[in-house]
Design a protein around this motif. Structure first.
Motif, PDB file in Angstrom:
ATOM      1  N   THR A 121       0.918  -1.272   0.003  1.00  0.00           N
ATOM      2  CA  THR A 121       0.380   0.071  -0.166  1.00  0.00           C
ATOM      3  C   THR A 121       1.073   0.944   0.226  1.00  0.00           C
ATOM      4  O   THR A 121       1.260   1.348   0.647  1.00  0.00           O
ATOM      5  CB  THR A 121      -1.270   0.125   1.576  1.00  0.00           C
ATOM      6  N   ILE A 122       0.469   2.205  -0.324  1.00  0.00           N
ATOM      7  CA  ILE A 122       1.351   3.717  -0.938  1.00  0.00           C
ATOM      8  C   ILE A 122       0.729   4.345  -0.110  1.00  0.00           C
ATOM      9  O   ILE A 122      -1.342   4.784  -0.491  1.00  0.00           O
ATOM     10  CB  ILE A 122       1.394   4.177  -2.269  1.00  0.00           C
ATOM     11  N   TYR A 123       0.916   5.441   1.148  1.00  0.00           N
ATOM     12  CA  TYR A 123      -0.461   6.239   1.540  1.00  0.00           C
ATOM     13  C   TYR A 123       0.531   7.299   0.818  1.00  0.00           C
ATOM     14  O   TYR A 123       1.462   7.651   1.391  1.00  0.00           O
ATOM     15  CB  TYR A 123       0.409   6.358   2.995  1.00  0.00           C
ATOM     16  N   PHE A 124      -0.339   8.801   0.685  1.00  0.00           N
ATOM     17  CA  PHE A 124       0.204  10.107   0.126  1.00  0.00           C
ATOM     18  C   PHE A 124      -0.491  10.796   1.130  1.00  0.00           C
ATOM     19  O   PHE A 124      -1.307  10.792   1.218  1.00  0.00           O
ATOM     20  CB  PHE A 124       0.521  10.528  -1.266  1.00  0.00           C
ATOM     21  N   VAL A 125      -0.143  12.427   0.477  1.00  0.00           N
ATOM     22  CA  VAL A 125      -1.559  14.168   1.015  1.00  0.00           C
ATOM     23  C   VAL A 125      -1.352  14.466  -0.007  1.00  0.00           C
ATOM     24  O   VAL A 125      -2.705  14.765   0.024  1.00  0.00           O
ATOM     25  CB  VAL A 125       0.098  13.924   2.097  1.00  0.00           C
ATOM     26  N   ASN A 126      -0.306  14.856  -0.943  1.00  0.00           N
ATOM     27  CA  ASN A 126      -0.996  15.633  -1.923  1.00  0.00           C
ATOM     28  C   ASN A 126      -0.671  15.033  -2.834  1.00  0.00           C
ATOM     29  O   ASN A 126       0.027  14.103  -3.237  1.00  0.00           O
ATOM     30  CB  ASN A 126       0.814  16.541  -2.258  1.00  0.00           C
ATOM     31  N   GLY A 127      -1.816  15.450  -3.470  1.00  0.00           N
ATOM     32  CA  GLY A 127      -2.227  15.056  -4.894  1.00  0.00           C
ATOM     33  C   GLY A 127      -1.338  15.539  -5.488  1.00  0.00           C
ATOM     34  O   GLY A 127      -0.738  16.214  -5.873  1.00  0.00           O
ATOM     35  N   ALA A 128      -1.589  14.902  -6.951  1.00  0.00           N
ATOM     36  CA  ALA A 128      -0.601  15.014  -8.358  1.00  0.00           C
ATOM     37  C   ALA A 128      -0.951  16.820  -8.923  1.00  0.00           C
ATOM     38  O   ALA A 128      -0.316  17.150  -9.227  1.00  0.00           O
ATOM     39  CB  ALA A 128      -0.793  14.318 -10.021  1.00  0.00           C
ATOM     40  N   ASP A 129      -2.331  17.347  -8.858  1.00  0.00           N
ATOM     41  CA  ASP A 129      -2.333  18.587  -9.419  1.00  0.00           C
ATOM     42  C   ASP A 129      -1.533  19.604  -8.649  1.00  0.00           C
ATOM     43  O   ASP A 129      -1.163  20.657  -8.665  1.00  0.00           O
ATOM     44  CB  ASP A 129      -3.988  19.036  -8.918  1.00  0.00           C
ATOM     45  N   ASN A 130      -1.622  19.062  -6.953  1.00  0.00           N
ATOM     46  CA  ASN A 130      -1.202  20.102  -5.677  1.00  0.00           C
ATOM     47  C   ASN A 130       0.199  20.134  -5.816  1.00  0.00           C
ATOM     48  O   ASN A 130       0.866  20.631  -6.098  1.00  0.00           O
ATOM     49  CB  ASN A 130      -1.823  19.871  -5.077  1.00  0.00           C
ATOM     50  N   VAL A 131       1.271  18.599  -6.149  1.00  0.00           N
ATOM     51  CA  VAL A 131       2.345  18.573  -6.711  1.00  0.00           C
ATOM     52  C   VAL A 131       3.020  19.748  -7.902  1.00  0.00           C
ATOM     53  O   VAL A 131       3.990  20.266  -7.539  1.00  0.00           O
ATOM     54  CB  VAL A 131       2.107  17.103  -6.354  1.00  0.00           C
ATOM     55  N   VAL A 132       2.426  19.459  -8.594  1.00  0.00           N
ATOM     56  CA  VAL A 132       2.558  19.779 -10.037  1.00  0.00           C
ATOM     57  C   VAL A 132       2.449  21.305 -10.207  1.00  0.00           C
ATOM     58  O   VAL A 132       3.678  21.916  -9.876  1.00  0.00           O
ATOM     59  CB  VAL A 132       1.988  19.015 -11.524  1.00  0.00           C
ATOM     60  N   LYS A 133       1.448  22.322  -9.184  1.00  0.00           N
ATOM     61  CA  LYS A 133       1.015  23.309  -8.896  1.00  0.00           C
ATOM     62  C   LYS A 133       2.118  23.594  -7.890  1.00  0.00           C
ATOM     63  O   LYS A 133       2.307  25.231  -7.849  1.00  0.00           O
ATOM     64  CB  LYS A 133      -0.301  23.256  -8.399  1.00  0.00           C
TER      65      LYS A 133
END
Length: 170
Positions: A121-133
């Protein structure tokens, strides 16, 4: 007479010291030995990201919890992501069945690598859109056409963790 006064004084001090010590220290019971939860590991990944930023790197940090209960952290560098660096440090054999915590949604290359290596399993906080932004990784890093056909991807779960969100907020 002096000896008995000293003996009483020592006894009184000992009683008070024992009483104060008993109030200040609580014994650890089985209930107190709780396993760390997702927030502990996301906090560790956030700390790794803060360390990366303090060294001039990207706001990216990762933690791999392997089956052998070892904890490996990774920070981003100019050459690779925090996930890639954590995999290098842990060793590919430690990734099979592991749980991965990262403050940013893994880039497609990291997701593919973790899936091939058998992460659970992978847990993350910031979604791709926010990471790019936030300027951490480019949009091309999340191009899903780079996922090999037929590959079963490791499940991902997004968590809320304000400290990690603030690292990339713009």
């Amino acid at each position: 007479m002096k000896k008995s006064i000293y003996a009483w004084a020592i006894a009184i001090v000992a009683v008070f010291a024992t009483q104060f010590h008993a109030d200040a220290v609580l014994p650890i019971t089985k209930v107190g030995m709780i396993m760390p939860d997702n927030m502990v590991y996301i906090d560790m990944a956030t700390t790794a990201a803060k360390n990366s930023v303090s060294k001039g790197g990207k706001a990216d940090g990762a933690v791999i919890i392997s089956n052998s209960k070892s904890v490996t952290t990774g920070e981003s560098t100019a050459q690779s992501s925090a996930v890639a660096n954590a995999i290098k440090k842990a060793g590919e054999n430690e990734v099979k069945g592991s749980t991965v915590y990262t403050i940013n949604q893994p880039q497609i290359s990291d997701l593919v690598n973790l899936s091939k290596l058998g992460a659970k399993t992978i847990y993350f906080v910031n979604g791709a859109d926010n990471v790019v932004k936030g300027g951490v990784y480019p949009a091309q890093a999340y191009d899903e056409t780079a996922i090999p056909a037929g590959l079963t991807l490791t499940p991902m779960v997004q968590l809320e963790y304000p400290d990690a969100q603030q690292l990339i907020a713009r």
